[in-house]
Write a protein that holds these residues in place. Structure first.
Motif: not given
Length: 508
Positions: A149-151, A153-154, A157, A164, A168, A171
């Motif tokens: 998920p963090h990738r 969202k990155a 972005d 935001e 999140k 993702s």
């Protein structure tokens, strides 16, 4: 006598070896012939379509093949006349052929229907070489290749400014969904689907967020509009047409379509109509028809068409692994939320004022399922959309960021266009704020930015190609507000303007 017998035996052995060689050669030729047969396919003698498109062929005498459609058309044409008695009478046909040939018409003969049942070879000129099937297969979805998920969202972005919480949520939901698709079940525990409902005002980036997500994940995406959907049997698109668009986006690959994403926009337009006695064919009935799609069902959809008919093949698609994302602006939902919050006020020292929520900008983030039910969405439909989140309205600071920060920002597009004319384009911060202020007045979100810049850039894009001496154009706040003009720098070789010097060197 013995010499003769020995000589005869040698001749017999030579003949047998020759025969065996001949047999092997003939067998080899037969094998080559069969191999050659498989490389070619029949072509219809009338419409010239190959067997792979027209279907199984009828084989007629004289090496002629006719497809099913052309044969039916021919028979329909013949059936308009009364040939029942004479075409099935062999003696009548023989007599007629003799009379015709005797009268000087040697090339005209009637065909005996019984002769059409025989099969003959097909010449190569009436054949097409079969297309080789694609050997390259797409890899099956692998849980190790799904970005966390963090990738996700990155990557979002880089294209989507703000939102935001929405980025999140989407993702995590997409990551869990494709883990579920890749693994099937975990220890016999079936994981449910994470269908989503996104709520936000117009121009806040709902459709753009889904488009960016599908492009980053490289999965098929179908975008449908709920306003065109009607109950089955009425004018408009059937509910299954949403899956037809997904199949078309997958190049008619059923397996690929079954793990795609469907985004249904304007979902608030299928809310139940209030205070009406007429049949609601585009509201509540559409919600009820979509229940089985969201839950997971086998749907028969036409291949290469929007409507079902006898001439279009059907494909069966299971919607169990298709991720559905619904989005809508839900106008007047804020008033429903305010009414619910005002009921919580009471009389006394700790009471809250009734107009407390009137000035709250992000009141839509307080939405609950009860508010959506009161808006007109049925409980069964909302129950199949477990992930509900909101997108915030764009403020002035977000609009300025949208103008310049994304990878494909509007300003970067115009700067690239003028770079082709070897001219630098710059915007002052005051100009960006003025554009954002004008967009806020239109109240259409980020869509207003493009229209405003197109209006102000028209004269610049028209005048710059006229003069090769222009090296740089700076857009100012005065130009946007109509009280001044842009700053235009002329190319010079002096050291006072190094940027213009560089432009001259590049132009060479």
């Amino acid at each position: 006598m013995s010499d003769f017998d020995e000589r005869d035996m040698n001749e017999i052995e030579e003949l047998e070896s020759t025969a065996s060689d001949t047999k092997e050669t003939v067998g080899g030729n037969e094998g080559d012939g069969e191999k050659k047969e498989k490389e070619y396919e029949d072509v219809c003698f009338i419409c010239r379509r190959p067997e792979s498109k027209a279907g199984k062929m009828f084989k007629l005498p004289n090496n002629i093949t006719v497809c099913n459609d052309c044969m039916h058309k021919t028979m329909d044409t013949v059936s308009q006349f009364d040939y029942q008695g004479m075409l099935n009478n062999p003696s009548f046909i023989d007599d007629l052929n003799k009379n015709m040939s005797g009268k000087g018409y040697p090339n005209i003969r009637f065909v005996n229907i019984a002769d059409l049942q025989g099969e003959g070879g097909i010449p190569n000129k009436q054949r097409l070489k079969k297309k080789k099937p694609k050997t390259k297969k797409e890899p099956v979805l692998d849980i190790k290749n799904i970005p966390p998920p963090h990738r996700i969202k990155a990557q979002l972005d880089d294209y989507v400014i703000g939102q935001e919480h929405a980025k999140k949520v989407i993702s995590v939901a997409v990551y869990n969904h494709y883990k579920r698709v890749a693994t099937g079940t975990m220890d016999d525990i079936e994981i449910e689907k994470s269908n989503m409902l996104m709520i936000g005002p117009t121009g806040c980036g709902k459709t753009y967020l889904v488009k960016t997500l599908a492009r980053l994940l490289d999965v098929p995406l179908a975008i449908a509009d709920a306003t065109s959907l009607t109950e089955a049997g009425y004018i408009g698109d059937d509910i299954e047409s949403v899956i037809s668009k997904l199949l078309a986006a997958s190049n008619n690959d059923v397996e690929k379509a079954e793990r795609g994403i469907v985004f249904i926009d304007e979902i608030d337009k299928i809310a139940k109509k209030k205070n009406t006695t007429s049949r609601d064919v585009s509201g509540e009935s559409v919600q009820q028809g979509m229940l089985r799609l969201l839950e997971g069902a086998d749907v028969e959809v036409p291949v290469g068409a929007n409507s079902k008919n006898a001439m279009v093949p059907l494909a069966t698609i299971n919607t169990r692994n298709i991720l559905f994302i619904c989005g809508g602006a839900f106008p007047d939902l804020e008033e429903i939320i305010k009414q619910r919050l005002k009921k919580q006020t009471s009389i006394g020292f700790n009471a809250e004022l009734k107009d407390k929520f009137d000035k709250e900008k992000d009141i839509i983030s307080r939405v609950t399922v009860e508010d959506l039910k009161k808006f007109g969405m049925i409980p069964e439909f909302l129950g199949r959309l477990p992930v509900i989140y909101t997108l915030a309205a764009l403020d002035k600071a977000m609009l300025v960021k949208i103008l310049k920060e994304p990878k494909n920002a509007i300003l970067k597009q115009y700067q690239k266009l003028l770079e082709l004319d070897e001219v630098k384009l710059e915007f002052d911060e005051g100009a960006l704020e003025a554009i954002a202020e004008k967009a806020m007045e239109k109240d259409t979100g980020a869509r207003a930015l493009r229209a405003i810049i197109e209006d102000f850039m028209l004269d610049i894009m028209y005048e710059i190609p006229k003069d090769d001496n222009i090296g740089r154009v700076t857009i100012t706040r005065e130009y946007i507000e109509g009280t001044g003009g842009p700053i235009i720098d002329i190319r010079s070789i002096s050291g006072e303007n190094p940027d213009n010097l560089k432009v001259i060197e590049d132009k060479g």
